[in-house]
Enzyme design. Structure first.
Site, PDB file in Angstrom:
ATOM      1  N   LYS A   1       5.438   3.842  18.547  1.00  0.00           N
ATOM      2  CA  LYS A   1       5.586   5.247  18.169  1.00  0.00           C
ATOM      3  C   LYS A   1       5.956   6.089  19.380  1.00  0.00           C
ATOM      4  O   LYS A   1       6.737   7.045  19.284  1.00  0.00           O
ATOM      5  CB  LYS A   1       4.288   5.739  17.537  1.00  0.00           C
ATOM      6  CG  LYS A   1       3.961   5.009  16.223  1.00  0.00           C
ATOM      7  CD  LYS A   1       2.509   5.143  15.840  1.00  0.00           C
ATOM      8  CE  LYS A   1       2.200   4.411  14.544  1.00  0.00           C
ATOM      9  NZ  LYS A   1       0.738   4.332  14.271  1.00  0.00           N
TER      10      LYS A   1
ATOM     11  N   THR B   1       0.817  -1.210   0.000  1.00  0.00           N
ATOM     12  CA  THR B   1       0.000   0.000   0.000  1.00  0.00           C
ATOM     13  C   THR B   1       0.854   1.265   0.000  1.00  0.00           C
ATOM     14  O   THR B   1       0.691   2.148  -0.838  1.00  0.00           O
ATOM     15  CB  THR B   1      -0.918   0.006   1.239  1.00  0.00           C
ATOM     16  OG1 THR B   1      -1.634  -1.233   1.261  1.00  0.00           O
ATOM     17  CG2 THR B   1      -1.902   1.148   1.186  1.00  0.00           C
TER      18      THR B   1
END
Lengths: 434, 434
Positions: free
Chosen positions: A205, A13
């Site tokens: 993250k 993607t």
């Protein structure tokens, strides 16, 4: 204007998004920045499937060496994902002196130290804007735009799947499971959703942001992680009545004046009127408090083909400029600055708490609970006790506490849960007054 | 770690902030970035007043040549403000080959083309992050972080004074003048407030953002500017009832598919639930729509000693890195990319409109108004007509239109205002569905 020859590994993607972006906007990027990244090779195991983006088929290869060992490739983009072969590819590219751009948060969270050491040894760049909060240029903001600041705190909505689920639970009054089912049907959640909903992706993250803010590569070990799988709709409702929304946050902050740090991921009550509370659907946002700049927030799409490609291509421009000006590592991928280091144990954090108890409809129940909290040094900021519903003999009590140690609230709740008048397990959620 | 010798011109609020920031955080900045900016000279007409920040008095001078012509100075920071002597100083510094950091939006808005030409001639850097939205790294985001994108639109809350006034009007139900008076007493508005409240300061910043987004230095000429001085509290109330807040926005966007651009500053109705509507008090925010990244927003303090200093010092780090790596103009101060150029005349913009009319309480009034709008090609999305208050013979009508040309609504309102049943001047505000 210099062309930068890009070797892409992983034509999924995001890889397709990068190809599309460079195809559509390459000329503009070149005119604007002075460097134009151009796709030179794409390696993927599957080079047959049509990705729906314009690409010369002769650039496709199943042999990763055509990228990693190709002297014509200026920069390698790693979009394979995962922490095994992706790590090999990144280390091999760096060893070959090739700069690397990656979107791979898990890889950095687990192996950042090793990868940055390899980059330093080779002198090649590694850029990773797309690894945190997708298209939002938060890594650049932390490393460059806010370079003048000691970072006091970072609060991040870093996972679009979780934020989408929480938004729909809150707006539509639906429970977790049906919303997750629907999110999966709509493609907003993976078939195996645990990486997102159990908080691990947010944690990856969070540790990257923490390391950039505090100059120590922390890895995953010091992180407390709690996801949203266990969240009960009634707690979103009671929180709303008390003036809060519940968001899954990555939280990083200075714990006190001695330079210790809190790092944690958990569902968090934040005031309904706060900027972060207004971040809905799949959007991400990173709220950064600096000692000079004050409060800032960076908002945008945290995932997806195009938003992620935007960050990857911005990195390609930076790498391209570094190649043009022969200034590799102009901005260090990660530079230890040794100002802080110790991460506080989760039991030692100070927080306000939301507690929901199911208790029998008997006299003196609230008093006994308040006594236990008081003995633990926890003072109550507000209490909501509803009447028992007809046909039931128990009722919920909602408590919001003042600041207390996590250790204290855990102990008190263990004791409270053993009272004969308390049913089930108490619900405890943390509050941040951002 | 390289020391960068900074010559400051202008030791006012922001200058003091820069001195304080480098004093407090200089070591961290050096450890983090590899360059440490150090104050080497400060020129100001007043070197006697104590600025409340730690500075060695021997660095102070009243002679600007001690900065501009000093071979020991690596970079000049212009914080004088205004467009006259500031311009001379900046041009002289650049001519001497010295990079310049400035916070001076008016100077760039009026003379950016001349200043950037001088920078290009000398090869020296000019950085100006602090000129737009204070501490928010929006210039860096537009030039670097979002480099992969065609910019579809930018909506900016760019003036803290105006946003503070509008926030208090809305929250406290107060009229413009008393809030302005109070803002002046509290130091949130200048004694001579027109630069802020009449929209000029927002316009300066808007044209800078437009030029960065669209690769043409526009200057001030193409800008339509309308401030908040004329805003009536009742319109904030009616807007709220219709689901909108009123913010002073700098608006820049692609007008259509032919590459023309809209640039305008005016009070704007935006949906109450939108991210920008939640930006309150003195805070600024810049909402950027990119064709790849989608919607993003950058939020923070737009002014003040410390927030502005944060941006100035970030620029000093960039300049310092460019000096270290001998890569001046690595990122061009402004690079024309010739993709767009024509700014649409204000009468040719398409917008939705909020209109308030005071009309006599007579039959067929609404029909006559609707006829005029309809004849002008303007269709009505919603109407609110309240009953006349006892003792009055007129009543307000609130209209919200569908998309129409500004020319059409202006003509229609001129005609409507001439009806014998319409009192006073119609109020017209523009709506953006951000």
């Amino acid at each position: 204007m210099r062309e930068i020859r890009v070797g892409l590994i992983g034509f999924g993607t995001v890889g397709s998004g990068v190809v599309k972006c460079l195809h559509n906007n390459g000329k503009l990027i070149g005119a604007r920045s002075g460097v134009q990244p151009v796709i030179h090779k794409i390696a993927d195991l599957d080079i047959v499937t049509d990705r729906g983006v314009p690409i010369d088929k002769s650039l496709l290869t199943t042999n990763v060496s055509d990228v990693l060992d190709n002297p014509d490739i200026d920069v390698v983009v790693e979009l394979v994902g995962g922490t095994t072969i992706a790590k090999d590819f990144v280390l091999r590219a760096l060893k070959n002196g090739k700069p690397v751009v990656t979107a791979n948060k898990a890889l950095l969270a687990y192996h950042g130290d090793e990868i940055f050491a390899a980059a330093n040894e080779s002198g090649a760049d590694i850029y990773y804007e797309a690894s945190v909060a997708g298209g939002i240029p938060i890594i650049k903001a932390l490393r460059e735009g806010l370079a003048a600041n000691h970072i006091r705190a970072i609060y991040g909505i870093l996972n679009g799947t979780c934020n989408y689920i929480l938004t729909r639970m809150e707006r539509e009054g639906l429970s977790f499971q049906p919303v997750l089912d629907d999110a999966q049907a709509l493609g907003y959640a993976e078939a195996e959703p645990s990486l997102d909903i159990d908080g691990d992706d947010t944690a990856h993250k969070t540790t990257i942001l923490a390391s950039l803010a505090y100059g120590e590569w922390f890895g995953m070990k010091p992180l407390f992680i709690e996801g949203i799988r266990h969240l009960d709709l009634v707690d979103l409702r009671y929180a709303a009545e008390a003036g809060y929304k519940i968001k899954l946050l990555g939280i990083i902050k200075l714990a006190g004046n001695n330079g210790t740090i809190e790092m944690r991921v958990h569902p968090t009550l934040i005031p309904t009127g706060s900027m972060l509370a207004n971040v809905s659907e799949v959007f991400n946002a990173v709220y950064v408090k600096g000692d000079v700049v004050g409060d800032t927030m960076f908002y945008g799409r945290g995932a997806g083909m195009d938003a992620t490609a935007s960050a990857v291509v911005a990195d390609l421009v930076d790498v391209g400029l570094n190649l043009t000006f022969e200034s590799p590592q102009r901005v260090s991928a990660f530079r230890p600055h040794g100002t802080y280091s110790d991460v506080v144990d989760m039991e030692d954090i100070d927080c306000r708490y939301y507690v929901r108890l199911e208790v029998l409809d008997e006299p003196r129940v609230l008093g006994r609970i308040a006594d236990i909290l008081g003995n633990g040094g926890i003072s109550i900021a507000s209490v909501t006790q509803e009447e028992a519903k007809p046909g039931t003999d128990s009722l919920p009590i909602i408590l919001i506490t003042h600041q207390a140690k996590e250790r204290s609230i855990r102990r008190a709740l263990t004791e409270i849960s053993q009272l004969d008048v308390v049913r089930g397990t108490p619900v405890m959620l943390r509050i941040e007054d951002i």
